[in-house]
Design an enzyme around this catalytic site. Structure first.
Site, PDB file in Angstrom:
ATOM      1  N   LYS B 118       2.857  -1.888 -13.509  1.00 33.48           N
ATOM      2  CA  LYS B 118       3.150  -3.135 -12.811  1.00 33.48           C
ATOM      3  C   LYS B 118       2.662  -4.362 -13.572  1.00 33.48           C
ATOM      4  CE  LYS B 118       3.242  -0.504  -8.680  1.00 33.48           C
ATOM      5  NZ  LYS B 118       2.599  -0.029  -7.476  1.00 33.48           N
ATOM      6  N   GLU B 202      -2.903  -9.002  -5.376  1.00 28.29           N
ATOM      7  CA  GLU B 202      -1.755  -9.874  -5.172  1.00 28.29           C
ATOM      8  C   GLU B 202      -1.924 -10.627  -3.856  1.00 28.29           C
ATOM      9  OE1 GLU B 202       2.112  -7.835  -4.689  1.00 28.29           O
ATOM     10  OE2 GLU B 202       2.167  -8.215  -6.841  1.00 28.29           O
ATOM     11  N   HIS B 237       1.975   0.025   4.298  1.00 27.66           N
ATOM     12  CA  HIS B 237       2.745  -0.118   3.063  1.00 27.66           C
ATOM     13  C   HIS B 237       3.563   1.112   2.731  1.00 27.66           C
ATOM     14  CE1 HIS B 237       0.314  -3.550   3.016  1.00 27.66           C
ATOM     15  NE2 HIS B 237      -0.753  -2.804   3.006  1.00 27.66           N
ATOM     16  N   ARG B 293      12.415   5.321 -11.235  1.00 27.80           N
ATOM     17  CA  ARG B 293      12.742   6.674 -10.756  1.00 27.80           C
ATOM     18  C   ARG B 293      13.765   6.571  -9.642  1.00 27.80           C
ATOM     19  NH1 ARG B 293      10.313   5.923  -5.805  1.00 27.80           N
ATOM     20  NH2 ARG B 293       8.335   4.829  -5.848  1.00 27.80           N
TER      21      ARG B 293
END
Lengths: 127, 493
Positions: B118, B202, B237, B293
């Site tokens: 990421k 984040e 999440h 993926r």
């Protein structure tokens, strides 16, 4: 299996299966369980509701962290230990203010559903 | 071009079944690389060949690179399909697969390194001018440093595994008090799920929608997208309900987000199936991450686009898939997927494990079931709680919701509890029906356990009468109670 039941004069198509001592029923868009020995709603094995002085394993899994030692004071809502099951962590918290009385598990233990993990001694109520 | 005779599957559960089916349709044999705990599963029964690669613990089986490669070689496979989760986004795995003379069905290890990590992905996005959510992606992983950075970004802050996805190793920090504990917990989960404890921080957008684009790079390297999915219904999440296409995008947003998705995938020299995830808030979009993926929710895209992404992945790995503009069309109708988790919705969603009893998925037009277990199989505590996916397609969103409700109500899973009652509540919620839900939908409306409805008098009578009939059929008298062919297997409900 599919069953056709006659109840109070009308027919009901349901699915039902006895697994161990639990009867599983699917009827009219809903699945429910009944304890086949008592005929009552299947007993909950975990301390789901109410305050309790024991922390039970809410699922089979592994103890991966214990935050407190015997004799440590804890507040209601404070994290006492962390379990991992199905690759997710679950933090188990104290239900009440008190002192850690017994810890009957260790980090790394694989525990079964409903196992007593920690016992608390509730703080004396102020009168 | 390499034509595969046999493909090894480095995965389990419903996705292993999905890959086996694609192989079957292409006339390719399959080798299932499984752990000791997964012998009682559909994939085990369906695969042409099975090879046990280790014990139940994921680190010693599904996450063990050597064991998977040795298994694939021993099984005589020419290629490995990693599915999703486990090693699917592990660049080292992709690289070692290639070194062993096998083909990795997915993007190259270089692509996984540049887009899958990421942190690198965000550097790339910055260069491409794609907007990003403010955060910290540094190498310094000391808890004190991470806390300090979180304070600077400003709470709420989200901490995430740099190497993963799917909700594992991901925590929401609301205030400085919990920061240390949550960051440590995220690092532990990241290490156990993905083999790396690296995390990043984040800013948490508090009324954002989760929108993602399905991208696909063909054998020639041409990247196009197959439109969007919305996955705003998430708990911890982890996605619960996904749909294609999003009810929230204007044509203008759809166009610019699709262009951004293709731009970043092209920069990463993308080959095969990938997903570019965005957050959308107040008509502004931010790149979240790229998943290099196949995605759990790929079926909703397949349904509205009329494509088969797994077959396309295999054909691309064989070097023979090229996008044909004649066959690419606009999305049609609406598709919804519900993830069925083995958990008790009346006890805050704690996992439910044990022997599966009767399973019934109601067949009909526009319904699709992806599942990994049947009656007699055991749901173990070692892996992800997702045991099945229910996918519906209909002409428009309101009809698709209606169909999903009907299908869920008529589905039966006995032996373990499932989140079906919870899904039914969500699908009936006004905000979901209007399509205005954000990623905070679940925490706002469904933070408490569902209240288990009392049995009605009729249900009590039904239970009583069903019990009597079952006992008569089994030839067991009322008094002996527990005797049943199941009782010896019974583990706890």
């Amino acid at each position: 299996m599919d069953l056709k039941l006659k109840i109070d004069g009308s027919d009901h198509l349901v699915q039902a299966q006895l697994i161990g001592t639990t009867l599983w029923v699917h009827s009219k868009g809903r699945t429910f369980t009944v304890d086949a020995t008592s005929g009552r709603r299947a007993r909950r094995k975990t301390g789901g509701a109410g305050t309790s002085d024991v922390i039970l394993a809410p699922m089979p899994g592994k103890v991966i962290k214990i935050f407190s030692k015997i004799g440590d004071p804890v507040k209601a809502g404070q994290a006492v230990l962390v379990m991992e099951a199905m690759k997710m962590e679950y933090t188990l918290k104290s239900d009440l203010d008190g002192i850690i009385d017994v810890i009957s598990c260790a980090v790394g233990d694989q525990v079964t559903l409903g196992k007593h993990l920690v016992k608390l001694m509730p703080a004396a109520k102020e009168s | 071009m390499t034509k595969f005779n046999r493909i090894a599957i480095a995965n389990r559960g419903e996705v292993a079944v999905r890959i086996i089916k694609a192989c079957e349709e292409l006339g390719i044999e399959s080798v299932l690389l499984h752990s000791e705990a997964d012998i009682e599963s559909r994939a085990y029964r369906m695969a042409t060949k099975t090879i046990c690669i280790g014990p139940a613990a994921t680190a010693e089986s599904y996450l063990n690179i050597k064991a998977n490669i040795n298994g694939a070689l021993a099984g005589g496979a020419q290629a490995i399909h990693p599915g999703f989760g486990f090693l699917s986004e592990n660049a080292d795995f992709a690289e070692e697969v290639a070194q062993a003379g096998l083909i990795f069905i997915g993007p190259s290890s270089e692509t996984i390194r540049s887009l899958g990590d990421k942190v690198h992905c965000k550097d790339l996005a910055k260069k491409a001018g794609i907007p990003l959510v403010p955060g910290y992606q540094g190498e310094d992983q000391k808890i004190s440093k991470l806390i300090q950075k979180a304070e600077k970004i400003g709470y709420p802050v989200i901490v995430k595994a740099a190497a993963g996805g799917g909700g594992r190793g991901m925590k929401l920090i609301l205030n400085s008090q919990d920061a240390g504990e949550l960051i440590e917990s995220a690092q532990r989960e990241a290490l156990s799920a993905f083999g790396s404890s690296k995390v990043f921080l984040e800013k948490y957008l508090d009324r954002a929608k989760h929108i993602e684009f399905q991208v696909f790079g063909d054998s020639t390297g041409q990247v196009i997208h197959f439109f969007d999915r919305e996955c705003s219904v998430q708990r911890r999440h982890q996605k619960i309900i996904e749909e294609a296409t999003s009810p929230s995008l204007t044509d203008e947003l759809r166009r610019s987000m699709g262009e951004a998705a293709c731009a970043i995938a092209t920069m990463g020299r993308y080959k095969g199936a990938g997903t570019v995830e965005f957050l959308l808030q107040d008509n502004e979009f931010y790149l979240l991450e790229v998943n290099t993926r196949l995605q759990v929710e790929h079926p909703v895209t397949e349904e509205v686009m009329g494509i088969d992404l797994v077959k396309m992945q295999i054909l691309t790995a064989q070097g023979e898939y090229v996008h044909d503009p004649k066959h690419i069309r606009l999305p049609r109708g609406h598709s919804i997927e519900c993830r069925i988790y083995a958990e008790n919705p009346f006890l805050g969603g704690v996992p439910s494990t044990g022997l599966l009893g009767q399973i019934h998925w109601p067949e009909g037009p526009g319904r699709r079931y992806e599942y990994g277990f049947d009656q007699g199989d055991t749901i173990t505590p070692f892996y992800d709680p997702m045991i099945a996916k229910v996918i519906v397609w209909d002409e428009n969103r309101p009809r698709a919701i209606q169909k999903m409700l009907r299908v869920l109500k008529n589905s039966t899973v006995f032996g373990v509890h499932t989140n079906i009652p919870y899904l039914i509540e969500i699908l009936s919620h006004k905000e979901f029906v209007m399509g205005t839900m954000t990623t905070r939908f679940i925490e706002t409306y469904f933070s408490e356990s569902l209240k288990e409805p009392e049995l009605t008098d009729l249900e009590k009578k039904i239970a009583q009468s069903a019990l009597m009939q079952l006992r008569q059929q089994n030839g067991v008298s009322e008094s002996s109670g527990t005797a049943s062919p199941w009782s010896t297997f019974w583990r706890g409900v």
